[in-house]
Motif scaffolding. Structure first.
Motif, PDB file in Angstrom:
ATOM      1  N   HIS A   1      73.916  71.840  57.714  1.00 38.81           N
ATOM      2  CA  HIS A   1      73.234  70.725  57.062  1.00 38.81           C
ATOM      3  C   HIS A   1      73.740  70.477  55.637  1.00 38.81           C
ATOM      4  O   HIS A   1      74.166  69.374  55.325  1.00 38.81           O
ATOM      5  N   ILE A   2      73.688  71.478  54.788  1.00 36.00           N
ATOM      6  CA  ILE A   2      74.134  71.259  53.404  1.00 36.00           C
ATOM      7  C   ILE A   2      75.648  71.065  53.355  1.00 36.00           C
ATOM      8  O   ILE A   2      76.132  70.089  52.798  1.00 36.00           O
ATOM      9  N   ALA A   3      76.382  72.000  53.947  1.00 35.72           N
ATOM     10  CA  ALA A   3      77.841  71.972  53.822  1.00 35.72           C
ATOM     11  C   ALA A   3      78.478  70.774  54.517  1.00 35.72           C
ATOM     12  O   ALA A   3      79.490  70.265  54.053  1.00 35.72           O
ATOM     13  N   GLU A   4      77.882  70.318  55.605  1.00 38.64           N
ATOM     14  CA  GLU A   4      78.487  69.191  56.330  1.00 38.64           C
ATOM     15  C   GLU A   4      77.778  67.875  56.036  1.00 38.64           C
ATOM     16  O   GLU A   4      78.383  66.919  55.562  1.00 38.64           O
TER      17      GLU A   4
ATOM     18  N   ASP B   1      75.001  67.008  53.976  1.00 39.05           N
ATOM     19  CA  ASP B   1      74.703  66.611  52.604  1.00 39.05           C
ATOM     20  C   ASP B   1      75.972  66.236  51.841  1.00 39.05           C
ATOM     21  O   ASP B   1      75.938  65.413  50.931  1.00 39.05           O
ATOM     22  N   MET B   2      77.092  66.794  52.230  1.00 35.79           N
ATOM     23  CA  MET B   2      78.362  66.427  51.588  1.00 35.79           C
ATOM     24  C   MET B   2      78.710  64.970  51.883  1.00 35.79           C
ATOM     25  O   MET B   2      79.388  64.318  51.100  1.00 35.79           O
ATOM     26  N   MET B   3      78.234  64.452  53.001  1.00 35.18           N
ATOM     27  CA  MET B   3      78.476  63.038  53.332  1.00 35.18           C
ATOM     28  C   MET B   3      77.769  62.123  52.330  1.00 35.18           C
ATOM     29  O   MET B   3      78.243  61.024  52.063  1.00 35.18           O
TER      30      MET B   3
ATOM     31  N   SER C   1      78.178  70.814  45.788  1.00 34.92           N
ATOM     32  CA  SER C   1      77.508  69.861  44.907  1.00 34.92           C
ATOM     33  C   SER C   1      77.567  68.446  45.480  1.00 34.92           C
ATOM     34  O   SER C   1      78.601  68.020  46.003  1.00 34.92           O
ATOM     35  N   ILE C   2      76.429  67.747  45.378  1.00 34.14           N
ATOM     36  CA  ILE C   2      76.448  66.324  45.729  1.00 34.14           C
ATOM     37  C   ILE C   2      76.423  65.480  44.454  1.00 34.14           C
ATOM     38  O   ILE C   2      76.192  64.289  44.506  1.00 34.14           O
ATOM     39  N   GLU C   3      76.655  66.149  43.321  1.00 30.45           N
ATOM     40  CA  GLU C   3      76.752  65.511  42.012  1.00 30.45           C
ATOM     41  C   GLU C   3      75.470  64.786  41.615  1.00 30.45           C
ATOM     42  O   GLU C   3      75.509  63.717  41.021  1.00 30.45           O
TER      43      GLU C   3
ATOM     44  N   LYS D   1      78.466  58.269  47.939  1.00 29.55           N
ATOM     45  CA  LYS D   1      78.211  57.925  46.527  1.00 29.55           C
ATOM     46  C   LYS D   1      79.523  57.661  45.802  1.00 29.55           C
ATOM     47  O   LYS D   1      79.640  56.702  45.047  1.00 29.55           O
ATOM     48  N   LYS D   2      80.516  58.497  46.059  1.00 20.42           N
ATOM     49  CA  LYS D   2      81.826  58.306  45.431  1.00 20.42           C
ATOM     50  C   LYS D   2      82.479  57.007  45.893  1.00 20.42           C
ATOM     51  O   LYS D   2      83.223  56.378  45.155  1.00 20.42           O
ATOM     52  N   SER D   3      82.195  56.608  47.130  1.00 18.22           N
ATOM     53  CA  SER D   3      82.811  55.388  47.662  1.00 18.22           C
ATOM     54  C   SER D   3      82.283  54.144  46.956  1.00 18.22           C
ATOM     55  O   SER D   3      82.897  53.086  47.032  1.00 18.22           O
ATOM     56  N   LEU D   4      81.150  54.286  46.273  1.00 18.44           N
ATOM     57  CA  LEU D   4      80.597  53.139  45.557  1.00 18.44           C
ATOM     58  C   LEU D   4      81.418  52.782  44.326  1.00 18.44           C
ATOM     59  O   LEU D   4      81.341  51.680  43.821  1.00 18.44           O
ATOM     60  N   ASP D   5      82.217  53.734  43.863  1.00 12.64           N
ATOM     61  CA  ASP D   5      83.118  53.495  42.747  1.00 12.64           C
ATOM     62  C   ASP D   5      84.282  52.646  43.266  1.00 12.64           C
ATOM     63  O   ASP D   5      85.010  53.042  44.152  1.00 12.64           O
ATOM     64  N   LYS D   6      84.448  51.467  42.735  1.00 12.00           N
ATOM     65  CA  LYS D   6      85.451  50.522  43.239  1.00 12.00           C
ATOM     66  C   LYS D   6      86.858  51.107  43.276  1.00 12.00           C
ATOM     67  O   LYS D   6      87.632  50.797  44.162  1.00 12.00           O
TER      68      LYS D   6
END
Length: 194
Positions: free
Chosen positions: A117-120, A122-124, A12-14, A129-134
């Motif tokens: 592609h998806i597993a490596e 797209d997971m990036m 999942s990329i959420e 996206k998670k890194s945008l959370d302070k």
């Protein structure tokens, strides 16, 4: 033929829309794999490949729009990978002469696309996206230090630690980089590959 992974939440990329598209692509890949294990006519493979190809183009467009919306820093590299996959699939449709040849190449593209592609890659997207959370920013910066890819050149005992963007350009987009010291081309240190 290697066994393809099945969809689960670890891929999942959420993003609900992109995750649903990924699930559909896993299903199409599974159908493709089941066809490859029995005698089939070339027209059947081409029809399935055409459906897979059309869905991938739609998915890539949507995924690229999502990456743009979150200011994903590796958007251009990711788009270039998408173009390469489309180019490879187009060549596959036009260049295969036999059903066995088509089946073999299709299996390779589906396996590489799903697994790599998806597993490596797209997971990036999700990691960014998670890194945008302070609250997670410092943790992500720490992980980024560890997320280096090792390359070797002609220098004895020299390891070049490259970031994700350069890794994608060299390994997947066939862009050559040379060591400034020995002038030899950098090569991915496959012994470090997980």
């Amino acid at each position: 033929m290697e066994v393809l992974p099945v969809w689960n939440e670890k891929y999942s990329i959420e993003n609900t829309d992109i995750d649903l598209q990924h699930q559909t692509l896993f299903d199409l890949a599974e159908k493709t794999a089941s066809l490859l294990n029995r005698h089939i006519y070339k027209i059947e493979v081409k029809e399935l490949l055409g459906n897979f190809f059309d869905y991938m183009k739609t998915h890539f467009k949507d995924e690229e729009e999502y990456m743009y919306s979150i200011n994903y820093p590796y958007l251009s590299e990711h788009k270039a990978m998408h173009k390469k996959i489309i180019k490879d699939m187009s060549a596959l449709l036009s260049e295969c002469n036999s059903t066995n040849d088509l089946k073999e190449k299709l299996n390779k593209i589906v396996s590489i696309w799903l697994v790599e592609h998806i597993a490596e890659h797209d997971m990036m997207i999700n990691k960014y996206k998670k890194s945008l959370d302070k609250e997670e920013l410092e943790l992500t910066k720490e992980q980024e230090k560890d997320n280096k890819f090792e390359y070797i050149c002609g220098c004895k005992d020299m390891i070049h630690k490259l970031d994700y963007g350069l890794h994608v350009k060299i390994k997947y987009l066939n862009i050559a980089y040379k060591c400034k010291k020995c002038s030899k081309e950098l090569n991915f240190n496959s012994l470090e590959e997980k």
